[in-house]
Write a protein that holds these residues in place. Structure first.
Motif, PDB file in Angstrom:
ATOM      1  N   UNK A   4      25.957  36.124  29.467  1.00 21.93           N
ATOM      2  CA  UNK A   4      25.205  35.074  28.776  1.00 21.93           C
ATOM      3  C   UNK A   4      23.700  35.271  28.924  1.00 21.93           C
ATOM      4  N   UNK A   5      22.933  34.799  27.958  1.00 25.46           N
ATOM      5  CA  UNK A   5      21.473  34.926  28.060  1.00 25.46           C
ATOM      6  C   UNK A   5      20.915  34.053  29.176  1.00 25.46           C
ATOM      7  N   UNK A   6      19.902  34.564  29.840  1.00 23.14           N
ATOM      8  CA  UNK A   6      19.272  33.806  30.930  1.00 23.14           C
ATOM      9  C   UNK A   6      17.778  33.624  30.731  1.00 23.14           C
ATOM     10  N   UNK A   7      17.167  34.410  29.850  1.00 23.09           N
ATOM     11  CA  UNK A   7      15.721  34.255  29.669  1.00 23.09           C
ATOM     12  C   UNK A   7      15.364  34.387  28.200  1.00 23.09           C
ATOM     13  N   UNK A   8      14.357  33.609  27.806  1.00 21.03           N
ATOM     14  CA  UNK A   8      13.855  33.602  26.438  1.00 21.03           C
ATOM     15  C   UNK A   8      12.340  33.777  26.497  1.00 21.03           C
ATOM     16  N   UNK A   9      11.825  34.595  25.611  1.00 22.73           N
ATOM     17  CA  UNK A   9      10.382  34.823  25.601  1.00 22.73           C
ATOM     18  C   UNK A   9       9.895  34.912  24.158  1.00 22.73           C
ATOM     19  N   UNK A  10       8.912  34.078  23.855  1.00 20.50           N
ATOM     20  CA  UNK A  10       8.276  34.098  22.529  1.00 20.50           C
ATOM     21  C   UNK A  10       7.031  34.972  22.610  1.00 20.50           C
ATOM     22  N   UNK A  11       6.951  35.925  21.720  1.00 19.86           N
ATOM     23  CA  UNK A  11       5.765  36.774  21.641  1.00 19.86           C
ATOM     24  C   UNK A  11       5.086  36.515  20.309  1.00 19.86           C
ATOM     25  N   UNK A  40      10.381  24.995  17.069  1.00 20.77           N
ATOM     26  CA  UNK A  40      11.264  26.131  16.818  1.00 20.77           C
ATOM     27  C   UNK A  40      12.201  26.305  18.008  1.00 20.77           C
ATOM     28  N   UNK A  41      13.466  26.619  17.745  1.00 19.62           N
ATOM     29  CA  UNK A  41      14.453  26.820  18.795  1.00 19.62           C
ATOM     30  C   UNK A  41      15.033  28.224  18.665  1.00 19.62           C
ATOM     31  N   UNK A  42      14.965  28.971  19.763  1.00 21.29           N
ATOM     32  CA  UNK A  42      15.562  30.309  19.817  1.00 21.29           C
ATOM     33  C   UNK A  42      16.836  30.206  20.656  1.00 21.29           C
ATOM     34  N   UNK A  43      17.987  30.408  20.036  1.00 21.67           N
ATOM     35  CA  UNK A  43      19.262  30.357  20.740  1.00 21.67           C
ATOM     36  C   UNK A  43      19.985  31.683  20.568  1.00 21.67           C
ATOM     37  N   UNK A  44      20.913  31.966  21.448  1.00 21.82           N
ATOM     38  CA  UNK A  44      21.611  33.248  21.383  1.00 21.82           C
ATOM     39  C   UNK A  44      22.961  33.145  22.068  1.00 21.82           C
ATOM     40  N   UNK A  45      23.875  33.996  21.646  1.00 18.75           N
ATOM     41  CA  UNK A  45      25.150  34.194  22.333  1.00 18.75           C
ATOM     42  C   UNK A  45      25.228  35.659  22.716  1.00 18.75           C
ATOM     43  N   UNK A  46      25.756  35.934  23.896  1.00 16.53           N
ATOM     44  CA  UNK A  46      25.861  37.313  24.369  1.00 16.53           C
ATOM     45  C   UNK A  46      26.827  37.344  25.540  1.00 16.53           C
ATOM     46  N   UNK A  47      27.175  38.540  25.938  1.00  9.37           N
ATOM     47  CA  UNK A  47      27.947  38.749  27.159  1.00  9.37           C
ATOM     48  C   UNK A  47      27.331  39.933  27.888  1.00  9.37           C
ATOM     49  N   UNK A  78      10.394  30.047  27.201  1.00  9.46           N
ATOM     50  CA  UNK A  78      11.448  29.048  27.134  1.00  9.46           C
ATOM     51  C   UNK A  78      12.044  29.082  25.735  1.00  9.46           C
ATOM     52  N   UNK A  79      13.153  28.371  25.573  1.00  9.31           N
ATOM     53  CA  UNK A  79      13.861  28.426  24.299  1.00  9.31           C
ATOM     54  C   UNK A  79      13.074  27.749  23.179  1.00  9.31           C
ATOM     55  N   UNK A  80      12.338  26.689  23.500  1.00 12.47           N
ATOM     56  CA  UNK A  80      11.625  25.935  22.470  1.00 12.47           C
ATOM     57  C   UNK A  80      10.183  26.403  22.345  1.00 12.47           C
TER      58      UNK A  80
END
Length: 698
Positions: free
Chosen positions: A419-426, A410-417, A433-435
């Motif tokens: 920019x995104x710097x951290x990803x967390x799967x709960x 699974x890949x979690x990607x995002x666009x923002x302003x 991480x993104x994957x």
């Protein structure tokens, strides 16, 4: 005053006639502590020795020893050169530090009423190394009070930056300084915090706009050739200020070196706080955020209503005509550019303004701002993808389908302003991480709600950050169908024997995700008996059932019955054999078979029977047509019978009559455990009755 020792503690007893400490009585003194260490000041007549009291070793009220008397010093004329000499004389480790400053307000208390003030208007020329070398008003010749006593901080822990919620560029803004918490010692020797660590504006007097702006911009690493000071209040409100006297020559490496004297600390600026626009170009205009709410700042958030204003680096008393040459989708209105509702699409587009200034109604000047890329803050827009087509959650279906036992990424990607710097799967396991890798998918380990939280960078200076968003979706572990049971009259055996004309109830149960479709079939031709279909979205229920009732089952119904279960991820079936015993009988005809005419000397034909168990040929007879059947045949008939695989009660028997000249009647007896079937047929050879007629010529 001079710090405390680190080694052993000794007591010294001298008579006064010794010319060296080595000749004095020296012994260990375990009753003393290092706070009682003695210090010595050697002061010759006419010398001036400084010390700092009521603070720390590098800061405090300045006192000077002259002619055996400690006195304070008036702050008039006291500046950065004088501070450097004081810090040098007390041998502080920050000697020549640009962070050394003088303070004229009673930060570290005033001198006592009985204390004298030695002089005022101290003037050092920059080459002096001792206070005695500097000019002053004369000893005890002044008009100062102890309210004018000067304090010295040899290491003002200050960090500068540009700030303000209205600024639209990093290289412009109000000058603010972060000073470490300042403390002093009260009359009982206890340390007390006077000012906590906080950002404060710089409120200046007597400063040169051009040279001061250049020092600020160079210190902060911004373009400085055409830097200009502007009112700090242009960039938004501030509620704490250092009141200072500033004099920059342009060569200083820090604004602290320009600060001659700190005269106070206040919640407002009585004169003008310092703001700056750093630039190498002679643009003359800059753009500010004009309207904002209580907690709003630049960059504004998506959906907000804002206005930008075109400002000049110089205050010109004249009429001006403003033009917005680049609008980023905004609506120009004079010096303002209005956005009724900002969108992500506005972000990154350029904004630029121009102005024509008229002087006294005749001459004019055209100025322009530097173009800025409009920034709009918006929260992360998250998208979940995977390497399988069934797991692509989206707005209308926040569900991911994974097949049991498969590996999925699974890949979690995002666009923002920003920019995104951290990803967390709960989920049942946490990943930062993104994957997210799912190995050998299993419902107990992997099924359930998943949450990917994305966060932008944080900023110590912008409390609105970080921005974060979460995407919640469900993972369903799909399972191929499994036939749990297939029964006939409640018996779950591979083969079941029932009586002819009895009733038979078939029942089949299967499990799977999604809930499986089911079909019951019978016989070699896979005739469909019953069908049950389900919606593929039925994921809460895992089992499915199908039934069929056979009323008065017949022998020819014997055979294979198949239960089929399938869903979107697989297929499974189970076969059940039902056997119905019966005596042999002709399949399509009751009674004897009509006579068979044999027209060849060797003939075969086929006979279809119904029987179970398989019939055997017990007896075969032969006799003339006009006579009664005689003895058993030996080599006149060959009989072979075979059943179909999925129809065990249907037999096809091949009967071959071996060539014989005599006509006759033949009988075959088929027999199993449930009875017999005699079968008779007649054979005639037609060639015996034909008359030969020669051909007659005409």
């Amino acid at each position: 005053m001079y710090g405390k020792g680190l080694g052993d503690i000794y007591s010294i007893n001298c008579k006064g006639t010794e010319n060296s400490l080595e000749k004095c009585d020296l012994g260990e003194s375990p009753s003393c502590v290092h706070e009682e260490d003695v210090g010595v000041i050697c002061n010759s007549p006419g010398n001036i020795t400084p010390r700092l009291v009521r603070g720390r070793s590098w800061s405090g009220l300045l006192e000077v020893l002259y002619d055996g008397v400690w006195s304070t010093v008036c702050s008039r004329g006291f500046g950065h050169k004088e501070v450097k000499i004081v810090c040098n004389m007390i041998r502080h480790r920050f000697i020549n530090s640009p962070l050394a400053v003088a303070m004229s307000f009673p930060f570290y208390f005033r001198g006592r009423d009985e204390d004298s003030i030695l002089f005022s208007d101290l003037d050092c020329d920059g080459t002096d190394t001792r206070l005695a070398q500097c000019k002053h008003s004369g000893f005890y010749n002044h008009t100062c009070t102890h309210d004018d006593d000067v304090s010295v901080n040899c290491a003002l822990d200050g960090v500068y930056r540009l700030a303000g919620p209205r600024r639209t560029r990093d290289d412009m803004g109000r000058l603010v300084i972060l000073v470490g918490s300042l403390s002093r010692r009260n009359d009982w020797g206890r340390e007390e915090i006077i000012l906590p660590r906080m950002w404060s504006g710089v409120c200046g007097n007597n400063y040169s706009p051009i040279t001061t702006a250049r020092v600020i911009c160079k210190q902060l690493g911004y373009p400085s050739r055409n830097a200009m000071l502007v009112p700090g209040s242009s960039f938004g409100p501030m509620n704490s200020f250092w009141i200072t006297e500033v004099n920059c020559t342009g060569d200083e490496i820090s604004m602290t070196a320009c600060v001659q004297l700190i005269t106070g600390y206040s919640s407002s600026c009585p004169t003008q706080d310092i703001g700056v626009v750093c630039s190498d170009s002679n643009s003359g205009l800059y753009i500010l955020l004009e309207t904002f709410g209580k907690d709003d700042a630049y960059p504004p958030f998506e959906g907000s209503n804002v206005s930008f204003k075109c400002e000049g680096t110089k205050k010109i008393d004249s009429a001006a005509i403003y033009t917005w040459t680049e609008t980023a989708g905004g609506r120009p209105s004079g010096a303002n550019l209005i956005f009724d509702s900002l969108t992500k699409e506005n972000s990154g587009r350029r904004v630029k303004c121009e102005a024509h200034f008229y002087y006294n109604g005749s001459s004019h000047e055209k100025l322009s701002s530097e173009a800025i890329k409009l920034q709009v803050y918006y929260k992360p827009l998250i998208k979940i993808t995977s390497d399988v087509n069934t797991c692509q959650p989206h707005a209308t279906s926040d569900t991911c389908y994974i097949t049991k036992g498969h590996n999925v990424t699974l890949m979690c990607s995002a666009v923002s302003n920003p920019p995104p710097v951290s990803f967390e799967w709960l989920n049942k396991t946490m990943e930062t991480r993104e994957k997210l890798n799912i190995i050998s998918a299993n419902a107990s380990r992997h099924e359930g709600l998943y949450n990917c939280t994305v966060q932008t960078k944080s900023d110590d200076y912008d409390k609105r950050l970080p921005l974060s968003a979460s995407y919640v979706f469900t993972i369903i572990v799909q399972e191929p169908p499994v036939v749990l049971g297939f029964t006939a009259n409640g018996e779950d055996n591979t083969t079941i024997i029932v009586d002819e004309n009895s009733n038979v109830s078939l029942s089949c149960e299967a499990a799977g995700r999604p809930k499986p479709h089911m079909v019951l079939r019978s016989g070699a031709n896979s005739r469909e008996l019953n069908r049950i279909a389900h919606d593929d979205s039925q994921l809460t229920e895992k089992t499915s059932n199908i039934n069929f009732f056979i009323h008065k089952i017949r022998c020819q119904d014997s055979g294979a019955y198949r239960c089929e279960a399938d869903n979107s991820v697989g297929h499974e079936n189970r076969t059940l054999f039902i056997l119905v015993p019966c005596a042999p009988r002709l399949r399509d005809l009751q009674g004897e078979l009509p006579p068979v005419t044999i027209i060849n000397f060797k003939e075969s034909f086929t006979l279809e029977l119904i029987a179970y168990p398989p019939p055997e040929v017990k007896q075969m007879y032969y006799g003339p047509v006009s006579d009664t059947l005689g003895g058993q045949l030996k080599d006149l008939l060959h009989v072979t019978c075979g059943a179909k695989t999925f129809a065990p009660s249907l037999f096809t028997c091949n009967i071959t009559v071996v060539n014989k000249s005599d006509d006759g009647v033949y009988r075959i007896v088929f027999e199993n455990d449930h009875g017999q079937l005699p079968f008779n047929f007649t054979r005639k050879i037609l060639s015996k009755y034909l008359t030969y007629c020669p051909t007659v010529a005409s």
